[in-house]
Every structure is written in C-alpha cells, then in structure tokens.
Design a protein around this motif. Structure first.
Motif, PDB file in Angstrom:
ATOM      1  N   THR A 100      -2.950 -12.947  -7.841  1.00  0.00           N
ATOM      2  CA  THR A 100      -3.513 -12.657  -6.528  1.00  0.00           C
ATOM      3  C   THR A 100      -4.294 -11.340  -6.579  1.00  0.00           C
ATOM      4  O   THR A 100      -4.079 -10.505  -7.472  1.00  0.00           O
ATOM      5  CB  THR A 100      -2.416 -12.552  -5.456  1.00  0.00           C
ATOM      6  OG1 THR A 100      -1.558 -11.442  -5.784  1.00  0.00           O
ATOM      7  CG2 THR A 100      -1.589 -13.826  -5.396  1.00  0.00           C
ATOM      8  N   HIS A 148      -7.882  -9.124  -4.360  1.00  0.00           N
ATOM      9  CA  HIS A 148      -8.765  -8.937  -3.210  1.00  0.00           C
ATOM     10  C   HIS A 148     -10.213  -9.092  -3.661  1.00  0.00           C
ATOM     11  O   HIS A 148     -10.553  -8.787  -4.810  1.00  0.00           O
ATOM     12  CB  HIS A 148      -8.576  -7.550  -2.590  1.00  0.00           C
ATOM     13  CG  HIS A 148      -7.231  -7.351  -1.959  1.00  0.00           C
ATOM     14  ND1 HIS A 148      -6.116  -6.986  -2.692  1.00  0.00           N
ATOM     15  CD2 HIS A 148      -6.815  -7.484  -0.661  1.00  0.00           C
ATOM     16  CE1 HIS A 148      -5.075  -6.891  -1.883  1.00  0.00           C
ATOM     17  NE2 HIS A 148      -5.464  -7.189  -0.647  1.00  0.00           N
ATOM     18  N   GLN A 167     -11.997  -2.489  -1.583  1.00  0.00           N
ATOM     19  CA  GLN A 167     -11.048  -3.573  -1.350  1.00  0.00           C
ATOM     20  C   GLN A 167     -11.439  -4.387  -0.128  1.00  0.00           C
ATOM     21  O   GLN A 167     -11.674  -3.847   0.948  1.00  0.00           O
ATOM     22  CB  GLN A 167      -9.633  -3.032  -1.179  1.00  0.00           C
ATOM     23  CG  GLN A 167      -8.589  -4.142  -1.101  1.00  0.00           C
ATOM     24  CD  GLN A 167      -7.177  -3.599  -0.986  1.00  0.00           C
ATOM     25  OE1 GLN A 167      -6.590  -3.581   0.084  1.00  0.00           O
ATOM     26  NE2 GLN A 167      -6.637  -3.158  -2.111  1.00  0.00           N
ATOM     27  N   LYS A 173      -7.976 -10.615   1.163  1.00  0.00           N
ATOM     28  CA  LYS A 173      -6.966 -11.028   0.199  1.00  0.00           C
ATOM     29  C   LYS A 173      -7.335 -12.356  -0.448  1.00  0.00           C
ATOM     30  O   LYS A 173      -7.856 -13.262   0.208  1.00  0.00           O
ATOM     31  CB  LYS A 173      -5.599 -11.156   0.885  1.00  0.00           C
ATOM     32  CG  LYS A 173      -4.469 -11.573  -0.069  1.00  0.00           C
ATOM     33  CD  LYS A 173      -3.137 -11.565   0.628  1.00  0.00           C
ATOM     34  CE  LYS A 173      -2.029 -12.091  -0.289  1.00  0.00           C
ATOM     35  NZ  LYS A 173      -1.931 -11.341  -1.564  1.00  0.00           N
ATOM     36  N   ASP A 212      -5.487 -15.369  -2.338  1.00  0.00           N
ATOM     37  CA  ASP A 212      -4.189 -15.960  -2.652  1.00  0.00           C
ATOM     38  C   ASP A 212      -4.154 -16.409  -4.112  1.00  0.00           C
ATOM     39  O   ASP A 212      -5.172 -16.383  -4.813  1.00  0.00           O
ATOM     40  CB  ASP A 212      -3.907 -17.139  -1.717  1.00  0.00           C
ATOM     41  CG  ASP A 212      -3.759 -16.699  -0.266  1.00  0.00           C
ATOM     42  OD1 ASP A 212      -3.305 -15.565  -0.034  1.00  0.00           O
ATOM     43  OD2 ASP A 212      -4.126 -17.491   0.633  1.00  0.00           O
ATOM     44  N   ASN A 256     -12.002 -15.831   1.818  1.00  0.00           N
ATOM     45  CA  ASN A 256     -12.491 -14.742   0.978  1.00  0.00           C
ATOM     46  C   ASN A 256     -13.861 -15.125   0.428  1.00  0.00           C
ATOM     47  O   ASN A 256     -14.401 -16.191   0.742  1.00  0.00           O
ATOM     48  CB  ASN A 256     -11.497 -14.442  -0.150  1.00  0.00           C
ATOM     49  CG  ASN A 256     -11.150 -15.683  -0.966  1.00  0.00           C
ATOM     50  OD1 ASN A 256     -11.998 -16.239  -1.666  1.00  0.00           O
ATOM     51  ND2 ASN A 256      -9.897 -16.138  -0.858  1.00  0.00           N
TER      52      ASN A 256
END
Length: 474
Positions: free
Chosen positions: A57, A59, A73, A76, A78, A119
């Motif tokens: 995982t 970012h 950053q 997120k 996954d 994302n």
C-alpha cells in the motif's frame, strides 16, 4: 574413524526457502529457478506448491509542477499486490555411477498487480468528464462526440460534393482524430491499472560425474520457456499514456542451463554453481492506445490507435550458488546466492514506444517496463534433525531489489525475510515438508517510464506458505 552424515535425514525441511514474489523480489523474479532437486542422490522426485500474499500500500503523488523527482503525499493507494500461487516439479535419476538425467518445471518470472480505490491509478468513472478533459472542456459528451465524428467522416468522404477548401479538410481531419481519441479514452472510464505476467519453464538436465570419488559433476541441458503478459495503464498518473492496453500473446522459446557441483558425503557437503542463459522471445503484441493517433497527428506522423506487431522480450540470464554442509551429525547449514541482471531487461511494445518518441522528442523513446539495478539475493539456513524421521529448519534472507525509484507496476525495493519449516519422513522413501516465510518489503517510490515519480510505498510486508511431497530411493 570418520563420522558419516546421513544426507537423507539432514535434508533441508522447507519447501519454500528460495521462493519470492513480484511484490518482494527484484524485477519479475518469482521461483528463484531452484535446481536442487537434480542434485539429490539416487532417484528423486518432488512436487512443490507455493502460496504468496503481500500487502503493498502507499500514496499517489499530489505534486503539480515540472520537477519529475518531486513528491507530495496524495491519496491513499490500497493493496495492489494480488495473491498468487504456483507449482514446481522435479524428477531425476542416476543412469549409472557416472551419468544422471532430470526434468524440472517451474514458473520463474511473473507479476500480478491491481490498483483500486480513488487515486491517480484509476480512471475517472465519468466518461463525459474524460472527454471534456481531453478536448479542453468544450462541453462535449458521448452523444455529441459520436454525432460530430459521423458529420466529420461524411465531410471527409471521397466524392463528397461539399465545397470545402484543402485547409478546411485538413482541419476536419485533425478534429476527427481528436474526437476519436477522446471516444477511445472515454471507453476506459472506471477502469484500473493492472498488470499480469506469467512464465512457465521446463528444463532438461544431463549430468556427468567425475573425479577419484565421483565428487564433481558437470551438468547442463535445454530450457523451454513460455511467456505471456497483459498490461493496462489507467488514471492521471500515466498522463498521456492513460488508457493504454497491451496483450502479449503466449510465446515459447528456448535457452540453456549449465553448471558444476561438488559433493563430500562424509560431511554432507554439497556445492553447485548454475548458469541459466537469457531466453529471447519473439512474440506478438496487440496494443490499444486511444491518443496515439492524436499524438502522431500533432507530430506529423501516421500513428494508429491499435497495432498488432512483433515484440521482443528477453527474460534475463541468472547465476545461482547453492551450498550446504553438516556441522555435526544432526545439523546442516545452507546458503543460497542468486544474481539476475534486471538492468538489462525491458518490455518495449512498438506503438507505446512510437508515441513516447513524440512526447519525449527522443529517437529512442521509452520502454513500458525497465529496471535500473541488478538483483542480488542471499539466503542462509540452519536445519536440525530432531528424530530419525523429523527435521526442522530456519532461514533468514535478503533481496537487493532492482532499483529505487522503480516501475509503478511493482513498487517495492527488495525485502528481508525469516522462515521456519519442518520435514517429516512418512516412510523410508516418502517425505512431506511444510514451511512459511515472512517478508519485510523495502520502501520504494513508483515511477513511470519517463522517470516521473507517481507514488510512494512504505512499511509493507508479505508471507509465503509452501508444502512439498518428495520421494527418494538410492
């Protein structure tokens, strides 16, 4: 008086000592290309099942600007590492005191990754928004795009009586190219970045022992290998390459293996150095690149949206060192070292490469997948016989990875590992082994082929489970 160590009861107990996953090992390395089944005494056969699961995982990159190395950053990401399993088989026999033959099957290289969630590696699920973003927010939707494409094709049709100047026809052609690219991009709405690479290898080995006590053995033989791959690039992380898809058809080609071993049964010592050649695959790849035609038109090139063409993939050469020796009649130490020159490896589909030449203004263009560093893998083990039918073992390992930053399709930098296992001799000839290994995965930043940082992955781990059934008769 010399003590003779019993190799049969000292045999290492874990089926998964050299197994590593794409989520942990460098490059596309998976099985470690183990050949120790061939180094066993007498007639020997094994079947190994391995299951690997990793948690990877991170970012995405929220940075906006011209610095490819900058990172802020973002959202997120996954777990992208899909669990997978595979089998390994081996059989060998001694023809006489001098000659041996064997056959090995494994799945040496592979990848399995799938981005999900919200994302930069997932395409917006609003097709109209994708169209508007590509066309400069002109207020177009799918229906209007289809209608405009129909109208433009009519205007450009041969024999069309419309009184259009050459300049207008050229403008229409440009508009048509752009709208067809927008339509192709819209078709990827809601899709995610995915990669799957699979290989299978069958190795035939012939060995010849020599020396005063037949302590040396030279061995070698042919290798047949099959490879196939699928890649989807989706989301803003890939910029102009978002929407790209390639399917590489299965291809089988051939290489070879050669090695030398030394044994000293009195102290259970065995050492082997094995070289595997690279294998050149001349496969066929079908590519879909929605904006390829538009990019080509801007550069004055005739680039299609799809292409079915040859692709060359060279799976890398490798060198394995396997070593074991007894330190007393019930204890065995082992060491494995593996080197793979991943810095020489690349997957370069032709349409992707041609479009990248336009975007980079470089005659060489970009590879879809490549690595910066070579892989070194080291594993040390200790096996202890607790009873005539039971042995246990433990290992510690390290994998260097293939560079950092590394491709966003496999964003970790090697690993550290620790493993435990046991072997139980069911009968004089049959044995069952089982074991597990925990992986501490190295942190890495993900990059796309132009070296722009698009993600950051930290504090990840994984595990390996395996079971082996073996038969040996001397």
């Amino acid at each position: 008086m010399r003590h003779t160590f019993h190799l049969k009861t000292l045999a290492v107990a874990v089926a998964t000592l050299s197994v590593a996953s794409v989520a942990s090992a460098a490059g596309l390395d998976r099985s470690g290309q183990d050949i120790t089944a061939f180094l066993q005494d007498g007639t020997y056969a094994e079947a190994v099942y391995t299951y690997i699961d990793a948690d990877v995982t991170g970012h995405d990159n929220a940075y906006v600007g011209s610095d490819n190395k900058a990172y802020t950053q973002g959202k997120k990401i996954d777990d992208i590492a899909e669990s997978y399993d595979f089998f390994r088989y081996g059989v060998k026999t001694d023809i006489n005191e001098t000659f041996s033959v064997g056959v090995l099957y494994d799945e040496p290289f592979g990848a399995a990754a799938d981005y999900t969630g919200n994302n930069n590696f997932v395409t917006n699920d609003d097709a109209d928004a994708l169209i508007q973003g590509f066309t400069g927010n002109l207020g177009l939707n799918e229906g209007l795009v289809d209608q405009n494409i129909t109208d433009l094709k009519g205007a450009l049709a041969p024999g069309n009586p419309g009184n259009f100047s050459p300049e207008q026809l050229q403008e229409f052609q440009g508009q048509l190219i752009g709208l067809e690219a927008a339509k192709g991009l819209a078709a990827t709405a809601g899709e995610t970045t995915q990669v799957e690479v699979r290989t299978e290898s069958i190795t035939g080995i012939f060995g010849a022992k020599f020396g005063q006590n037949k302590e040396f053995q030279a061995y070698g033989g042919p290798v047949a290998q099959r490879v196939q791959a699928d890649v989807k690039l989706r989301g803003t992380a890939y910029s102009a390459a978002s929407g790209y898809t390639t399917h590489i058809n299965p291809d089988q080609d051939y290489g070879w293996i050669a090695g030398m071993s030394y044994s000293k049964p009195e102290i259970a010592l065995k050492a082997a150095l094995t070289y595997r050649s690279e294998i050149k695959h001349d496969a066929k790849a079908f590519e879909v690149f929605p904006i390829a035609t538009a990019a080509g038109a801007r550069a004055g090139l005739a680039l299609p949206t799809t292409r079915y063409a040859d692709i060359e993939i060279n799976t890398p050469e490798s060198v394995n060192l396997d070593f074991q020796t007894g330190i007393n009649p019930t204890t065995l130490v082992t060491a494995k070292v593996r080197w793979v020159p991943w810095s020489d490896f690349a997957i370069t589909p032709s349409l992707y490469n041609d479009v990248s030449k336009v975007s980079t203004q470089d005659d060489d263009g970009l590879a879809l997948v490549s690595y910066d560093d070579d892989q070194w893998q080291v594993e040390l083990g200790l096996a202890k016989r607790l009873a005539p039918v039971l042995a246990v073992s433990g290992t510690v390992g390290w994998d260097s990875g293939a560079g950092n930053p590394v491709t966003s399709l496999g964003p970790t930098e090697g690993y550290y590992s620790a493993g435990l296992g046991a072997k139980y001799n069911v009968t004089e000839n049959w044995a069952v082994s089982a074991g597990g290994k925990y992986l501490w995965l190295g942190d890495a930043k993900g990059q796309i082929p132009n070296k722009a940082i698009v993600s950051d992955f930290e504090s990840n781990d994984g595990f390996v489970l395996g079971v082996k059934v073996s038969y040996q008769a001397q």
